[in-house]
Design an enzyme around this catalytic site. Structure first.
Site, mmCIF file in Angstrom:
data_model
loop_
_atom_site.group_PDB
_atom_site.id
_atom_site.type_symbol
_atom_site.label_atom_id
_atom_site.label_comp_id
_atom_site.label_asym_id
_atom_site.label_seq_id
_atom_site.Cartn_x
_atom_site.Cartn_y
_atom_site.Cartn_z
ATOM 1 N N VAL A 19 86.069 72.073 101.404
ATOM 2 C CA VAL A 19 85.566 70.773 101.858
ATOM 3 C C VAL A 19 85.585 70.682 103.377
ATOM 4 O O VAL A 19 84.593 70.324 104.013
ATOM 5 C CB VAL A 19 86.376 69.618 101.232
ATOM 6 N N ARG A 94 92.429 63.786 89.793
ATOM 7 C CA ARG A 94 92.789 63.621 91.200
ATOM 8 C C ARG A 94 94.219 63.108 91.330
ATOM 9 O O ARG A 94 94.939 63.462 92.261
ATOM 10 C CB ARG A 94 91.809 62.657 91.870
ATOM 11 N N ASN A 126 92.278 64.158 98.171
ATOM 12 C CA ASN A 126 92.518 63.453 96.904
ATOM 13 C C ASN A 126 93.979 63.494 96.482
ATOM 14 O O ASN A 126 94.683 64.459 96.796
ATOM 15 C CB ASN A 126 91.643 64.064 95.806
ATOM 16 N N PRO A 127 94.443 62.454 95.761
ATOM 17 C CA PRO A 127 93.714 61.238 95.386
ATOM 18 C C PRO A 127 93.581 60.304 96.582
ATOM 19 O O PRO A 127 94.575 59.793 97.099
ATOM 20 C CB PRO A 127 94.575 60.618 94.287
ATOM 21 N N VAL A 128 92.354 60.108 97.049
ATOM 22 C CA VAL A 128 92.125 59.541 98.374
ATOM 23 C C VAL A 128 92.683 58.123 98.526
ATOM 24 O O VAL A 128 93.183 57.764 99.601
ATOM 25 C CB VAL A 128 90.628 59.603 98.736
ATOM 26 N N ASP A 154 80.516 58.920 95.314
ATOM 27 C CA ASP A 154 80.259 58.445 93.955
ATOM 28 C C ASP A 154 79.027 57.548 93.909
ATOM 29 O O ASP A 154 78.239 57.593 92.967
ATOM 30 C CB ASP A 154 81.477 57.692 93.419
ATOM 31 N N ARG A 157 76.047 59.680 93.963
ATOM 32 C CA ARG A 157 75.840 60.244 92.623
ATOM 33 C C ARG A 157 75.189 59.221 91.697
ATOM 34 O O ARG A 157 74.306 59.554 90.896
ATOM 35 C CB ARG A 157 77.181 60.698 92.039
ATOM 36 N N HIS A 181 88.515 56.073 93.683
ATOM 37 C CA HIS A 181 87.703 57.297 93.646
ATOM 38 C C HIS A 181 88.329 58.182 92.575
ATOM 39 O O HIS A 181 89.154 59.036 92.847
ATOM 40 C CB HIS A 181 87.718 57.994 95.003
#
Length: 319
Positions: A19, A94, A126-128, A154, A157, A181
């Site tokens: 990432v 996550r 994550n988990p953000v 998201d 998406r 998230h």
């Protein structure tokens, strides 16, 4: 030669994994920032990523990239993007990553603040929502200055899934995913629209009606998208990098985009004390204003359930 100190980087990406490296690359390809720095404790991996990206700079807008395992590379940064943390494995949620990642944040954030106290911090690890809440509690920074990437990806998406089903350009789909998230996130169907037409009013004459069953299928597809990608190739990196760069651009250029970033709620929608995503104005001063988006009673209930999930994980990791 000038005696003036060199300006700090526009963007520092902390973590040179899939990432982080892709965010650094994307920032240069898009022209999101001219001065990019990459920081990681794995010096060999870091050097390789910086060299690989550097070799393509003649094909990008004007820019530069440096990397170091020394936190000094972050000094004076305008934006710090934190991606460092445990990698999500196939089958893991996550939230399964919470304990080790929060422990890393407790070590990492004080060091970053020493060299970049005025930066805007965008948490991506994550988990953000848990990580962002823990980082705020640790640092005492205002939520406008330190916030999470939230459900920006998201929401993209979601728009893609709707666009594919009805045959309308994704740029004309206006819809947000809010909440955690993660597994308790959900679309705001009550305010979603296509070219100004509410999603629930979209008719077959426009290219295909979306009934409640189809809306439920879309929501499930969005929630589980990352699991599908991780199972197939081990990590998500391209779309999250693009989403993160949109946040970075909105800060650096003061674009004041409305983005569903993860900020600390203070009574909105009946939620306090945890970070989660709702549409928020993002500009040069960070996450400056959470919008009062109309929500149905069911959506407000689901937002509170999402907050409860985040709060439970924070308590489990002792934060």
């Amino acid at each position: 030669m000038s005696d003036r100190p060199s300006p700090g980087p526009d963007v520092v990406v902390v973590g040179a994994g899939a990432v982080g490296a892709t965010i650094a690359y994307t920032a240069l390809v898009r022209g999101s920032a001219r001065r990019v720095a990459l920081h990681d404790i794995d010096a060999a991996k870091l050097e390789a990523e910086v060299l690989d990206i550097s070799h393509g700079l003649s094909f990008t807008p004007r820019g530069s990239i440096v990397g170091s395992d020394d936190v000094e590379v972050c000094r004076g940064a305008r934006v710090v993007v934190v991606t460092a943390g445990a990698k999500q494995k196939p089958g893991q949620t996550r939230m399964d990553l919470a304990g080790s990642t929060v422990a890393l944040v407790r070590t990492l954030m004080p060091r970053l603040l020493e060299v970049a106290p005025d930066a805007t911090y965008v948490m991506v690890t994550n988990p953000v929502d848990v990580v962002t809440t823990a980082a705020l509690r640790l640092t005492g920074l205002p939520s406008r200055q330190l916030f999470g990437s939230g459900t920006v990806l998201d929401s993209s998406r979601l728009r893609h899934a709707i666009s594919r089903r009805v045959g309308v350009a994704v740029q004309n789909v206006h819809a947000y995913v809010v909440g955690e998230h993660g597994d308790t996130e959900f679309p705001l169907w009550s305010s979603a629209s296509l070219g100004g037409v509410p999603v629930r009013d979209w008719s077959r004459g426009h290219g295909g009606r979306l009934d409640e069953a189809e809306l439920a299928e879309i929501a499930d597809e969005v929630v589980h998208a990352a699991y599908r990608i991780i199972a197939g190739k081990g990590a998500t990196n391209y779309a999250v990098a693009l989403a993160c760069c949109q946040i970075v651009e909105s800060v650096l250029r003061d674009e004041r985009r409305v983005l569903p970033v993860s900020t600390l709620l203070e009574g909105e929608y009946g939620v306090s004390g945890v970070c989660l995503s709702v549409p928020t104005v993002v500009g040069a001063d960070g996450a400056v204003e959470r919008l009062a988006v109309p929500m149905s009673d069911d959506e407000q209930h689901r937002l509170r359930l999402s907050a409860a999930s985040i709060r439970a994980t924070l308590e489990a990791v002792g934060d």
